[in-house]
Design an enzyme around this catalytic site. Structure first.
Site, short mmCIF file in Angstrom:
data_model
loop_
_atom_site.label_atom_id
_atom_site.label_comp_id
_atom_site.label_asym_id
_atom_site.label_seq_id
_atom_site.Cartn_x
_atom_site.Cartn_y
_atom_site.Cartn_z
N LYS A 206 4.17 -17.63 -0.93
CA LYS A 206 3.60 -18.56 0.05
C LYS A 206 2.54 -19.44 -0.65
CE LYS A 206 0.85 -18.46 4.21
NZ LYS A 206 0.12 -17.64 5.18
N GLU A 212 1.11 -11.68 -9.82
CA GLU A 212 2.35 -10.95 -10.15
C GLU A 212 3.57 -11.87 -10.06
OE1 GLU A 212 0.02 -9.95 -8.09
OE2 GLU A 212 -0.37 -7.79 -8.28
N GLY A 268 2.08 -13.84 5.44
CA GLY A 268 2.98 -13.30 4.41
C GLY A 268 3.80 -12.11 4.90
N ARG A 269 3.13 -11.16 5.56
CA ARG A 269 3.84 -9.94 5.98
C ARG A 269 4.69 -10.16 7.23
NH1 ARG A 269 -1.52 -9.69 6.05
NH2 ARG A 269 -2.66 -9.44 7.99
N GLU A 354 -1.88 -3.62 6.30
CA GLU A 354 -2.60 -4.84 5.90
C GLU A 354 -3.10 -5.57 7.15
OE1 GLU A 354 -1.60 -7.05 2.05
OE2 GLU A 354 -0.86 -8.46 3.53
N HIS A 385 13.79 17.82 3.62
CA HIS A 385 13.74 18.76 2.50
C HIS A 385 12.54 18.50 1.61
CE1 HIS A 385 17.61 20.48 3.56
NE2 HIS A 385 17.89 19.26 3.97
N LYS A 510 -8.32 -7.86 -6.95
CA LYS A 510 -7.69 -8.95 -7.70
C LYS A 510 -8.73 -9.67 -8.56
CE LYS A 510 -4.38 -10.49 -4.18
NZ LYS A 510 -3.98 -11.65 -3.38
#
Ligand code: F6P
Length: 546
Positions: A206, A212, A268-269, A354, A385, A510
């Site tokens: 965005k 990253e 973003g999310r 977030e 399990h 960051k």
């Protein structure tokens, strides 16, 4: 004391909690054979059963009263209308406009956003059609066989989850890969099997500034250019971008013809419904992508129009508040009995944590109640399990959501029946538990006097869960399910009076990483941090091979 915890509706719930805390769901089911009908709802092919919760006929009305006290109805309408409810960033929150299949106008700053949304959808459709049909050629005139989505957080988790979930709808001739981690292992291992001639990179960010995403994108571009003898013109056939930031996209070397726009009012999310969903659309086709939007739209219409008592996301949100704020439950488990949904919990970790991991309210005041839950989970049978033991017999209360499809896309019927049996059995076991009498009845006579064994075999039960059963995991069904969870998060944010749409808390780390990075390449002994961080930096520099 906050106005929330001193509200009449809150105090009434505290009182109700005191009365109901020892309420037995098992007895409630024994006494009321209609409990399932009373506490279950439908939307299209989705059945939502919330009868296995610690609620009686008084609980929901009290929770609804709390929603009303918090002006939930007004706030829902404000979100849909384009009001700037993300007050710290002065932004509207309009992921719902992205899937507004009615196309009715939605205004931000006096401008209807729908024409812009439709334009991007049309551009996505034409691009996907060209790539999927093989008409779009790479620099050596070969069709694209692999798409690599480079992005992180909301620019990866949603598309990756949906791509996996809708894999039965995908083309066998087009693989989609997701690279998000700055760890070189992610990119290198993905590229190892790919050819630059037939690979298309979708750089999704965005901001087009996330470290990253940008470092991975640059390394991908270098990998590509090295293999095409630095032919920069070839980039146009192999790199596209999704962003709000035209300048940075151009600076990176991607033609704006190959850019798909999104807007600052898409969080973003919450962005998989926008051009960030391009990799999904490439994978499953634009028709299926639009069916996904349709499913979300159906859930949006349900959310904005149904009374709270019959409103699936409102009930999901209120039940979450019930356990989080009155029972003190710290976490919430998402347990799909559906391999296709294997990234569902990863996706909603960002979506929920977030959004609602906040400790100041909309007025900037420190708050005195618990907010965001810890969201975790994985596919049900694998979890059985691994960690279910703690849910069944541990000391913590962990509400769970179970999901399953009535129909699989595959042919091994026996597998599916076993899967569904487990999906049905686990919520039943969590609710019923196992009494001492039942344990004694099952044990051979010689073991009945072993009190340690008997105690270990008793399950308290009374553990709450919701179950979602759907006909099949179609794009529409998935769209509705995801929108339910988005709105659940919204409902909880409204009750907690927090801004669910900013994420200031991810910034500090960051910024500090940017300070540390140059220190790693200097020859100095680092002394500028606390002694633990200094010690780790200096140890890394010693251990690192030059
Ligand atoms: O660091 C958190 C975050 O801002 C998320 O909210 C977002 O989804 C992610 O980074 C990626 O951001 P972008 O799409 O701008 O690269």
């Amino acid at each position: 004391m906050s106005s929330l915890t001193t509200a009449k509706a809150w105090i009434a719930l505290q009182e109700h909690y005191r009365q109901i805390q020892n309420y037995s769901m098992r007895e409630a089911f024994e006494q009321d054979p209609d409990r399932f009908n009373k506490y279950s709802l439908h939307l299209n092919d989705i059945l939502f059963d919330y009868s296995k919760n610690r609620i009686n006929e008084k609980t929901l009305p009290l929770l609804v009263e709390l929603g009303k006290h918090c002006q939930l109805e007004t706030k829902i309408q404000a979100m849909f209308s384009g009001a700037k409810i993300n007050t710290t960033e002065h932004r509207a929150v309009l992921h719902t406009a992205l899937r507004n299949r009615s196309n009715r106008p939605v205004f931000v700053d006096g401008q209807d956003v729908m024409p812009g949304i439709n334009k991007v959808l049309a551009k996505m459709r034409s691009f996907c059609q060209r790539v999927r049909s093989g008409e779009w050629k790479g620099y050596t005139d070969k069709a694209i066989t692999d798409v690599v989505n480079i992005g992180i957080g909301g620019s990866s988790l949603g598309p990756k989850m949906v791509s996996a979930a809708l894999a039965p709808y995908s083309l066998p001739t087009l693989n989609v890969h997701y690279v998000s981690n700055i760890d070189e292992a992610d990119l290198v291992s993905t590229l190892k099997a790919l050819s630059p001639e037939t690979t298309l990179f979708v750089i999704a960010s965005k901001s087009f500034g996330t470290q990253e995403a940008m470092v991975n994108a640059k390394s991908a571009r270098k990998w590509f250019l090295d293999l095409v003898n630095n032919d920069r013109l070839a980039i146009a056939k192999h790199f596209v971008a999704i962003s709000t930031n035209t300048e940075l996209v151009q600076e990176f070397g991607i033609d704006t013809d190959n850019m798909f726009e999104l807007w600052d009012w898409v969080g973003g999310r919450y962005s998989l419904w926008s051009a960030v969903g391009l990799s999904i659309a490439l994978h499953v086709g634009m028709d299926h992508f639009e069916e996904l939007l349709q499913g979300a739209y159906d859930a949006d219409e349900h959310f904005r129009s149904q009374p709270f008592e019959q409103n699936i996301p409102v009930i999901m949100g209120l039940l979450g508040i019930w356990y989080n704020n009155f029972f003190g439950a710290q976490s919430y488990a998402l347990l799909p009995y559906d391999y296709s949904m294997r990234y569902f919990a990863d996706y909603l970790q960002q979506g929920d944590m977030e959004s609602n991991g906040k400790s100041v309210d909309m007025e900037g005041e420190k708050i005195d109640y618990d907010t965001g839950q810890i969201i975790w989970g994985q596919q049900g049978t694998n979890g059985q399990h691994a960690f279910y033991q703690l849910i069944h017999q541990g000391t913590k209360l962990i509400p769970c959501d179970f999901h399953a499809a009535a129909n699989s896309f595959y042919d091994l019927r026996e597998h599916h029946e076993i899967l569904v049996s487990n999906f049905l059995a686990q919520p039943e076991a969590l609710m019923r538990g196992k009494t001492v009498e039942e344990v004694l009845r099952e044990l051979p006579p010689e073991q009945r006097t072993d009190s340690v064994l008997v105690a270990a075999k008793v399950f308290d039960g009374n553990k709450p869960s919701n179950s979602f059963l759907y006909k099949q995991l179609t794009p529409e069904t998935l769209g509705s399910l995801l929108a339910f969870y988005e709105h659940k998060i919204f409902v909880q944010g409204v009750i907690w009076n927090i801004n669910s749409f900013d994420q200031m808390g991810v910034e500090l780390g960051k910024v500090l990483a940017k300070v540390i990075q140059p220190e790693l390449s200097s020859n100095e002994v680092i002394k500028s941090h606390d002694c633990s961080t200094n010690g780790l930096i200096n140890a890394y520099k010693k251990l690192r091979q030059t």
